[in-house]
Design an enzyme around this catalytic site. Structure first.
Site, PDB file in Angstrom:
ATOM      1  N   SER A  59       0.892  -1.139   0.028  1.00  0.00           N
ATOM      2  CA  SER A  59      -0.024  -0.079  -0.080  1.00  0.00           C
ATOM      3  C   SER A  59       0.941   1.254   0.116  1.00  0.00           C
ATOM      4  CB  SER A  59      -0.812   0.098   1.071  1.00  0.00           C
ATOM      5  OG  SER A  59      -1.847   1.037   1.409  1.00  0.00           O
ATOM      6  N   TYR A 106      -4.487   7.898  -7.299  1.00  0.00           N
ATOM      7  CA  TYR A 106      -3.449   6.953  -6.822  1.00  0.00           C
ATOM      8  C   TYR A 106      -3.699   6.528  -5.289  1.00  0.00           C
ATOM      9  CZ  TYR A 106       0.907   4.940  -4.874  1.00  0.00           C
ATOM     10  OH  TYR A 106       1.889   4.145  -4.393  1.00  0.00           O
ATOM     11  N   LYS A 127      -4.812   2.943  -3.253  1.00  0.00           N
ATOM     12  CA  LYS A 127      -4.103   2.327  -2.178  1.00  0.00           C
ATOM     13  C   LYS A 127      -5.439   2.319  -1.002  1.00  0.00           C
ATOM     14  CE  LYS A 127      -0.487   1.571  -4.070  1.00  0.00           C
ATOM     15  NZ  LYS A 127       0.282   0.290  -4.533  1.00  0.00           N
TER      16      LYS A 127
END
Length: 296
Positions: free
Chosen positions: A141, A155, A159
């Site tokens: 992560s 992005y 995660k």
């Protein structure tokens, strides 16, 4: 002790490469999963490494076939490290739908397909009592998995999704003696940002909109480009901590293994700030959230 077999994606660069080198130095073996085997460095052309061509865009059927090869390389896989991925950056308004879909397909759906393909094999071989860490899935992560940033929301969203997937997965596979953990690096001095630092048009950075010039969003964009090569985290040390976490040695010896592993002082401090903010938000709105229950 039986050597562990690690399957590490994105094994030819950055943190993935450093983890391979650490694993080999400790006497373990590695299935190095890379998109372009021709670009594998000489440091991986050694005994104990099996290089396989791997791509997160593989279909589920193709991923099933790939998993067969991965487990056949050394006869088993003890630790699956889902490290490969990339960042697509820009404000929410600047980002393009096709690029966002690709970002999620690589960073989320590709990892889901990998996990689905590997789990039947993990269950069949069962964790080995003589091999500490056997049966571990590490999903890479980020500090962006619990804190989203301007010009990096897409992005970070991938995660955040991976964090949720890992937490649920950990509970689901625990009855089989398997473990899933989210590894959360902060900013480490790797080539991760190099694709972004190519600028607009590089594919990883959305074209800028003039309306955001002078705002926190474009300041953040510029900072991300400027920080490349100056990140505070040392990937060699991160790789060492990951190995120690899995096997229960070094700085992780005797510590309870938890579902998240923060790496980097920036990641650890940000985790504390996020935790404090959640506690404070619950305190401020306590009368509000308590008021919405049925009075029975």
């Amino acid at each position: 002790m039986t050597p562990r077999v690690w399957h590490i994606t994105g094994a030819n660069t950055g943190l993935g490469l450093e983890l391979v080198l650490k694993v080999l130095n400790e006497g373990d073996q590695v299935v190095a999963a890379v998109r372009s085997p021709s670009k594998v460095p000489d440091s991986l052309k050694v005994d104990g490494v099996k290089v396989l061509q791997y791509d997160l865009t593989l279909s589920q059927e193709e991923m099933q076939a790939y998993a067969e090869k991965a487990f056949a390389a050394f006869g088993r896989v003890d630790v699956l490290v889902n490290n490969a991925g990339y960042a697509y950056m820009g404000t929410i308004e600047e980002t393009e739908d096709a690029q966002v879909r690709t970002q999620f397909d690589i960073n989320v759906f590709g990892i889901l397909r990998t996990i689905r393909a590997f789990l039947p094999h993990f269950r069949a071989q069962a964790p080995s009592p003589s091999t500490p860490g056997s049966g571990t899935i590490l999903n890479l992560s980020s500090i962006g998995g619990y804190r989203s940033y301007p010009s990096n929301g897409i992005y970070c969203a991938t995660k955040f999704a991976l964090e949720a997937i890992t937490e649920a997965l950990a509970a689901e596979i625990a009855p089989f003696g398997l473990t899933a953990v989210a590894v959360e690096p902060g900013y480490f001095r790797t080539s991760f940002l190099s694709g972004v630092s190519g600028g607009a048009g590089s594919g990883n950075l959305a074209p800028p909109m003039a309306v955001y010039e002078g705002t926190v969003a474009h300041s953040a964009r510029k900072h991300m480009l400027e920080v490349d090569g100056k990140q505070p985290g040392n990937p060699v040390e991160a790789a060492a901590r990951i190995w120690e976490f899995v096997v229960g040695e070094g700085l992780c010896k005797g510590k309870e293994r938890r579902g998240r592993l923060p790496l980097g002082s920036d990641a650890g401090m940000e985790m504390r700030r996020v935790g404090d903010e959640l506690v404070e938000t619950a305190r401020v709105y306590e009368r509000v959230w308590r008021s919405t229950d049925y009075r029975e």
